[in-house]
Structure formats: C-alpha cells, structure tokens
Design a protein around this motif. Sequence first.
Motif, mmCIF file in Angstrom:
data_model
loop_
_atom_site.group_PDB
_atom_site.id
_atom_site.type_symbol
_atom_site.label_atom_id
_atom_site.label_comp_id
_atom_site.label_asym_id
_atom_site.label_seq_id
_atom_site.Cartn_x
_atom_site.Cartn_y
_atom_site.Cartn_z
ATOM 1 N N GLY A 7 45.274 77.783 36.676
ATOM 2 C CA GLY A 7 46.157 78.577 35.834
ATOM 3 C C GLY A 7 45.911 80.045 36.056
ATOM 4 O O GLY A 7 44.960 80.440 36.732
ATOM 5 N N HIS A 16 44.263 76.562 26.266
ATOM 6 C CA HIS A 16 43.523 76.365 27.517
ATOM 7 C C HIS A 16 42.148 75.768 27.218
ATOM 8 O O HIS A 16 41.693 74.839 27.889
ATOM 9 N N ARG A 87 47.071 69.494 34.137
ATOM 10 C CA ARG A 87 48.036 70.445 33.582
ATOM 11 C C ARG A 87 48.190 70.146 32.102
ATOM 12 O O ARG A 87 48.401 68.999 31.707
ATOM 13 N N VAL A 89 50.418 70.435 28.804
ATOM 14 C CA VAL A 89 51.844 70.579 28.503
ATOM 15 C C VAL A 89 52.026 70.675 26.990
ATOM 16 O O VAL A 89 51.453 69.906 26.230
ATOM 17 N N ARG A 90 52.846 71.658 26.597
ATOM 18 C CA ARG A 90 53.104 71.881 25.169
ATOM 19 C C ARG A 90 54.341 71.140 24.691
ATOM 20 O O ARG A 90 54.494 70.901 23.509
ATOM 21 N N SER A 93 59.854 71.177 27.829
ATOM 22 C CA SER A 93 60.168 72.249 28.782
ATOM 23 C C SER A 93 59.012 72.477 29.754
ATOM 24 O O SER A 93 59.242 72.718 30.943
ATOM 25 N N ASP A 94 57.777 72.375 29.281
ATOM 26 C CA ASP A 94 56.632 72.487 30.187
ATOM 27 C C ASP A 94 56.631 71.341 31.189
ATOM 28 O O ASP A 94 56.385 71.529 32.373
ATOM 29 N N TYR A 97 59.166 71.796 33.883
ATOM 30 C CA TYR A 97 58.704 72.802 34.842
ATOM 31 C C TYR A 97 57.639 72.220 35.772
ATOM 32 O O TYR A 97 57.614 72.492 36.969
ATOM 33 N N GLU A 98 56.728 71.411 35.218
ATOM 34 C CA GLU A 98 55.577 70.900 35.965
ATOM 35 C C GLU A 98 55.901 69.731 36.899
ATOM 36 O O GLU A 98 55.257 69.569 37.931
ATOM 37 N N SER A 118 49.205 69.037 24.709
ATOM 38 C CA SER A 118 48.471 69.998 23.896
ATOM 39 C C SER A 118 48.274 69.484 22.477
ATOM 40 O O SER A 118 49.034 68.650 21.982
ATOM 41 N N SER A 126 50.752 80.930 23.304
ATOM 42 C CA SER A 126 50.906 81.223 24.726
ATOM 43 C C SER A 126 50.064 82.447 25.065
ATOM 44 O O SER A 126 49.640 83.197 24.179
#
Length: 141
Positions: A7, A16, A87, A89-90, A93-94, A97-98, A118, A126
């Motif tokens: 990241g 994180h 990874r 992810v929240r 949408s995350d 993207y991933e 998450s 964020s």
Amino acid sequence: MRALFPGSFDPVTPGHQDVLRRAALLFDEVVVCVMSNSDKTGRFPIAERLDRLRATATDLSNVTVDSHTGGLLVDYCRRAGIDVVIRGVRGVSDLDYEMPMARMNHELAEVETFFIASDPTLAHISSTLVTAMSQQHRVPE
C-alpha cells in the motif's frame, strides 16, 4: 506461507493496522511494503511511512517492513518469494477496484490475492480523512 501487504500507507490508518494485525495471525510471515510510484508525490516521505509501520508492528514478530519503488507488484513478489497479496476492502467499491488487479497478478505471476474485510467500525476511515483530521488539529508553531 509468506504474504505481502502492499500500500501507499500515506499515512498509516487504524484500518491498515487492523488488517495487518489480522493478517499476521493468518500467515507465517507478512511483509508490509510501502509501494511508491515516482509519478506521484506522497503526503509523507517514504522514510516516515516506514517508521510508522515499524512502530505499528513492534509487537508482531512475523511482520517485516519494506518499500518498493517503481516496477510491478508481481516483480517484488517474485524477487521476495511471495505467493499471496493481502488487500483490505472496506466495501463493494474497493472490491470492484481490486478484482482486476488480483486477476492480473494471478495471470502474470500466479500470485493469489487474499481479501480481508475491514472492521465495520473502521470502514469509514481513509488516509485522506486521517490527513485532513491531523491538519485541523495541529498546534501552530
């Protein structure tokens, strides 16, 4: 099994930290790696991000901290002998993207992606929000 948690960590957030701690319970070794793109300017210097990650991981004996500039994520994985990318992810949408990156990493180097959802109490946080909040609460010099 060795895993990579990559990241920008610009800055490190509670989200994180949560993903890193949970990943450390699941894998033999976790390399948390500050990835940087020479075309982008970060808010914090890489050295400061590395220091913050090391401070976060002081009690995690199976976590190491590293950085990688330029090149593909899979290049780092090949060089370091890593087969899994972590990874956080929240939300959907995350994940949207991933997913293409996860598929590409698998196609290029057979690197699997392990998604960690998450903690719902941290999903709204964020790096941008953490930076904005810290700037609002700075004491003038």
